[in-house]
Design a protein around this motif. Sequence first.
Motif, PDB file in Angstrom:
ATOM      1  N   TYR A  80       0.824  -1.221  -0.148  1.00 20.93           N
ATOM      2  CA  TYR A  80       0.193   0.129   0.034  1.00 20.93           C
ATOM      3  C   TYR A  80       0.878   1.353   0.001  1.00 20.93           C
ATOM      4  CZ  TYR A  80      -3.984  -2.950   0.415  1.00 20.93           C
ATOM      5  OH  TYR A  80      -4.944  -3.857   0.223  1.00 20.93           O
ATOM      6  N   GLY A  81       2.313   1.174   0.146  1.00 23.72           N
ATOM      7  CA  GLY A  81       2.922   2.420   0.055  1.00 23.72           C
ATOM      8  C   GLY A  81       3.624   2.451  -1.443  1.00 23.72           C
ATOM      9  N   ASN A  82       3.748   1.239  -2.038  1.00 25.81           N
ATOM     10  CA  ASN A  82       4.656   1.664  -3.215  1.00 25.81           C
ATOM     11  C   ASN A  82       3.675   0.743  -4.508  1.00 25.81           C
ATOM     12  OD1 ASN A  82       6.977   2.796  -2.106  1.00 25.81           O
ATOM     13  ND2 ASN A  82       7.442   0.846  -0.887  1.00 25.81           N
ATOM     14  N   VAL A  83       3.205  -0.180  -4.160  1.00 24.17           N
ATOM     15  CA  VAL A  83       2.474  -0.954  -5.369  1.00 24.17           C
ATOM     16  C   VAL A  83       1.004  -0.209  -5.820  1.00 24.17           C
ATOM     17  CG1 VAL A  83       1.443  -2.931  -6.358  1.00 24.17           C
ATOM     18  CG2 VAL A  83       3.615  -2.958  -4.863  1.00 24.17           C
ATOM     19  N   MET A  84       0.153  -0.292  -4.853  1.00 21.71           N
ATOM     20  CA  MET A  84      -1.067   0.354  -5.091  1.00 21.71           C
ATOM     21  C   MET A  84      -1.069   1.718  -5.702  1.00 21.71           C
ATOM     22  SD  MET A  84      -3.704  -2.137  -5.312  1.00 21.71           S
ATOM     23  CE  MET A  84      -5.243  -1.381  -4.625  1.00 21.71           C
ATOM     24  N   PRO A  85      -0.371   2.520  -5.042  1.00 23.91           N
ATOM     25  CA  PRO A  85      -0.445   4.185  -5.194  1.00 23.91           C
ATOM     26  C   PRO A  85       0.214   4.133  -6.619  1.00 23.91           C
ATOM     27  CG  PRO A  85       0.240   3.807  -3.090  1.00 23.91           C
ATOM     28  CD  PRO A  85       0.386   2.554  -3.848  1.00 23.91           C
TER      29      PRO A  85
END
Length: 529
Positions: A115-120
């Motif tokens: 949620y810090g690097n993939v989804m955004p």
Amino acid sequence: MNKGRSVINVIIVLLSGLTLPVACTRNFESINTNPYDLYDDDLQGNFKLIGDPLVQAMLNIYVSNDVSVTQLQQNLMGDVFSGYMMTPSPFQDNRNNITYDLLDNWNDDAWLTAYGNVMPNCRFVMDKCRGKYPDFYSWAQIIRVLAMHRISDIYGPIIYTRYAIINADRSIDYDSQEAAYNAFFNDLDSAITTLSNYVPTAPSDRFKNFDPSYNGDYIKWIKLANTLRLRLALRISNVSPAKARKEAEAALNQEYGLISSPEENFTINIAPLTHPLNVICNSWNDIRMGASMESFLCGYHDPRIASYFIPADDRNDIYRGIRNGITITSKDAYSGFSKLALQPSRIQLCTAAEAWFLKAEAALYSWKGAGDAADNYKKGIYTSFKQYNLTSAYSNYISDDTSRPKPYSDPNNAVNNIPSGSPYLSKCTIKWVHNAPVYEKLERIVTQKWIAMFPDGQEAWSEFRRTGYPKLFPVVVNNSGGKIPSSTFIRRIPFIQFEYATNLAGVQRAVATLKGEDNGGTRLWWDKP
């Protein structure tokens, strides 16, 4: 192990602009008006402003640039729970996830990285490319599924279709695992259709400069998406057989098919970085061969063993693995056991060998387009041998109908032994037996798939939970207080405390969709006894 990153790195992420959507809901408005907003002129030309975020998303499926994150994201989780590896280090006085005393500060890295690097990054690309650049949109969809199905297979419910949508109470809703899987299939179907429409037009190679895996090859990405679709279809086959068959047959009969040769393996180039496993094993001395791998590879006289591990320090011809979840009082006691062979600077996430084994299992269920189970099984082993340049050994191996996993002996402590005749010792042989019952054929297929997928322990752990194969050794020391029975192994990781602190209503609703309490003994939706 580097243990000093959790709080500091979370703060950095929250301040970086790639704000954790599940952790700080007050920042959603700023996320939705990203300071790196793009105009059409920015997207044209080299496409760097939408290509680079996809690269960052790919590099964080399995973190490559911060080994301390990778160690907790996967190595001391899936790599160990799968039976592939074991640590010689008595972390936290031997009360840790390996002995089923699940530590909050060990459980968050997989979630926070996603949620810090993939989804955004995926959302950013999808927002900017929707209706304008369908191929980039499709790549983002596939990458998102690649990453997030792994997160769902760790925790269960995840934030996926409701990502970045804030409720009136400032909470964010999770998808149940069933809903998440349905969304994965929808994303893959959309991406496969879109990219297939591009192939006849001989499009420009605008993703080539950003693709650390397939060099922008549309057909290979379609084959990967089909293979992933079949993987996930089989994952749900015990709980939703009709849906599983529908999705599997769509993948099996799509015009470009599955990945089929080692040249099509999905691996992510991380050069000039070294593979995190090299650091964890050789620089930190925190990981070694697992006892189950010793049992299978040595018992089968499997020539791949030299590609996976190196002999123990005390013998130049003996491989020694450590049994999971044992009493370790000193790191020195087991540090001389077999290290991992050096890994290339590529992260392996899906192989052609796996694809053949997926087809073999699909054929057991007579799914349309799967072909013959025996042929697929043999091709799976051959393809794995080809990946390691061992095809000259294939003929003897595939015809071996006597070798079985060998008993395990721990020279440091006989309490950890698995003697001949133990119920924990597999009796599975290698040669295909045409008149064997289906369950025996399934064990043979999954056991060989387990060997071939090394070193991706996350996927191996998921398949072990789904099928019960291969037969692994249970832990000796169980500090779960009865929450995780040793005989059934660990089934999932609890939701992280960061979620309880920042999205309490959302996580409470997610817990209500589980089959039990929020602990490591509760089975996932697709994990049917």
